[in-house]
Write a protein that holds these residues in place. Structure first.
Motif, short mmCIF file in Angstrom:
data_model
loop_
_atom_site.label_atom_id
_atom_site.label_comp_id
_atom_site.label_asym_id
_atom_site.label_seq_id
_atom_site.Cartn_x
_atom_site.Cartn_y
_atom_site.Cartn_z
N ALA A 76 26.87 66.10 -34.06
CA ALA A 76 27.04 67.56 -33.93
C ALA A 76 25.95 68.12 -33.02
N VAL A 77 24.72 67.64 -33.16
CA VAL A 77 23.64 68.09 -32.29
C VAL A 77 23.90 67.65 -30.85
N PHE A 89 18.24 81.63 -39.35
CA PHE A 89 19.35 80.68 -39.42
C PHE A 89 18.87 79.29 -38.98
N SER A 90 19.21 78.29 -39.72
CA SER A 90 18.77 76.93 -39.42
C SER A 90 19.54 76.33 -38.26
N TRP A 91 19.04 75.19 -37.79
CA TRP A 91 19.75 74.42 -36.77
C TRP A 91 21.10 73.95 -37.27
N ILE A 92 21.24 73.74 -38.59
CA ILE A 92 22.52 73.31 -39.14
C ILE A 92 23.56 74.40 -39.02
N VAL A 93 23.17 75.65 -39.27
CA VAL A 93 24.10 76.76 -39.10
C VAL A 93 24.64 76.79 -37.68
N GLN A 94 23.78 76.54 -36.71
CA GLN A 94 24.19 76.57 -35.31
C GLN A 94 25.16 75.44 -34.96
N ASP A 125 19.81 60.25 -29.43
CA ASP A 125 21.01 59.70 -28.79
C ASP A 125 22.19 59.60 -29.76
N GLY A 126 21.99 60.01 -31.02
CA GLY A 126 23.07 59.98 -32.01
C GLY A 126 23.08 58.74 -32.88
N LYS A 135 21.39 72.62 -24.17
CA LYS A 135 20.14 72.85 -24.86
C LYS A 135 20.30 72.38 -26.31
N LEU A 136 19.28 71.78 -26.88
CA LEU A 136 19.32 71.38 -28.28
C LEU A 136 19.26 72.62 -29.17
N PRO A 137 19.84 72.56 -30.35
CA PRO A 137 19.76 73.73 -31.25
C PRO A 137 18.32 74.04 -31.62
#
Length: 361
Positions: A64-65, A103-108, A332-333, A74-76
């Motif tokens: 997801a990132v 808001f967290s990076w997860i929300v994004q 890289d996931g 751009k990264l969250p």
């Protein structure tokens, strides 16, 4: 007739022999031993299945990132809150997590977790604490947020700081930096406040840890695991908290006689008492998660999740109930195992995105 053998039907049957008490006890003991031998194997198999499920969720968050970055270039952001007050390494900067939308990076990244419906329920013009009470997206607990080993389902964070809102807990957090959260602009992890471009990760995406795990407690005022909240202390962000025990907090490296370069603690033998390795617990490590509220220190110690209360900065260790370590995901996931006994200096290298140090150095 005299001398005639009695018929079979007339023959008295010999009574069946019953178990004696001793034999019964022996059988019960054998069954008990077999069960005792079998249970660990069953539990190990169940934990292996839970760990695989947890790894799958971790992979989904990492992808997801990656997809977020592909779409946004751009990264969250770990947070949108920036307040310039002080700093390190010649950079005037202090992270202030208690402002902005929070808001967290997860929300994004919700749309990239196939949770577009949940994402649309968040009103970005409000804060995470003032969302619509009818939809209450901050209290949702999709399965992808949860590691089955931790039993976080049904746990929520609610305290004097949440505007009365219960925030659901999960088990996945980002690494914002190898040192303090308020130094993440200087000593940066992959996901930091304001976000950053992928090209800033000069040490390599396959070398850099981005996401790991945290445990939760069944205690409302414990913030650890509050996935929608852009706070440190294991809400959605952690840092390694690696700094030199010979350089006082607030004093620069150069003024303390240290070269003015990123986290000198890598060459300082005293740094081992000033860091948060995975599942840390004991006298040889700085082992207390720094929370806004730590109301049950004794209970936290019993659960091997020690904590302290701090006013304006927070940190936490990656934690899980998997034997021996935690799951982690790189930029890289890819998903990897992070052992409890990982070398602290090595872990710092894997967290910092641009120190020029790799896992082979």
């Amino acid at each position: 007739m005299h001398g005639q053998v009695p018929s079979t039907s007339a023959t008295r049957r010999r009574p069946l022999r019953a178990f004696t008490l001793v034999e019964l006890l022996v059988v019960i003991a054998i069954i008990g031993v077999l069960v005792a031998l079998l249970l660990p194997a069953v539990q190990a198999a169940r934990e292996a299945a839970r760990r695989m499920n947890c790894q799958s969720n971790m992979k989904n968050h990492a992808l997801a990132v990656v997809n977020y970055e592909n779409a946004r270039k751009k990264l969250p952001a770990s947070s949108q809150a920036i307040v310039a007050m002080a700093g390190r390494n010649g950079v005037t900067y202090v992270y202030s997590p208690y402002s902005g939308g929070q808001f967290s990076w997860i929300v994004q990244t919700l749309p990239y977790l196939e949770l577009q419906s949940l994402s649309s329920q968040f009103d970005q013009k409000l804060t995470v604490f003032t969302q619509n009470a009818q939809t209450a997206p901050e209290s949702a607990q999709p399965a992808v947020m949860l590691c089955p080993s931790d039993a976080a389902f049904g746990r929520f964070y609610k305290s004097e700081y949440t505007n009365g809102k219960p925030l659901a807990k999960g088990n996945y957090v980002c690494y914002a930096g190898p040192e303090h959260l308020n130094s993440s602009r200087v000593f940066s992890g992959a996901i930091v406040d304001g976000g950053q471009e992928l090209r800033r990760i000069s040490d390599g995406t396959s070398q850099t840890i981005m996401i790991t795990e945290v445990r939760t407690r069944d205690l409302e005022d414990d913030q650890r695991g509050a996935w929608a909240l852009a706070w440190g202390g294991g809400a959605s962000i952690i840092t390694l908290d690696l700094h030199s025990s010979t350089v006082p907090i607030g004093q620069s490296w150069s003024s303390a006689g240290q070269p003015d370069v990123p986290y000198i603690p890598l060459t300082d033998a005293g740094h081992l008492s000033q860091a948060n390795p995975p599942n840390n617990f004991g006298a040889t490590v700085f082992n207390h998660d720094q929370l806004r509220i730590c109301s049950d220190k004794a209970g936290a110690d019993l659960e091997r999740m020690p904590c302290d209360t701090v006013a304006n900065w927070e940190t936490a260790a990656p934690r899980s109930l998997h034997p021996g370590g935690v799951n982690s995901a790189h930029v890289d996931g890819s998903v990897h195992w992070l052992a409890d006994d990982v070398d602290i200096a090595l872990l710092a290298k894997m967290i910092c995105v641009n120190d020029g140090l790799t896992v082979n150095q």
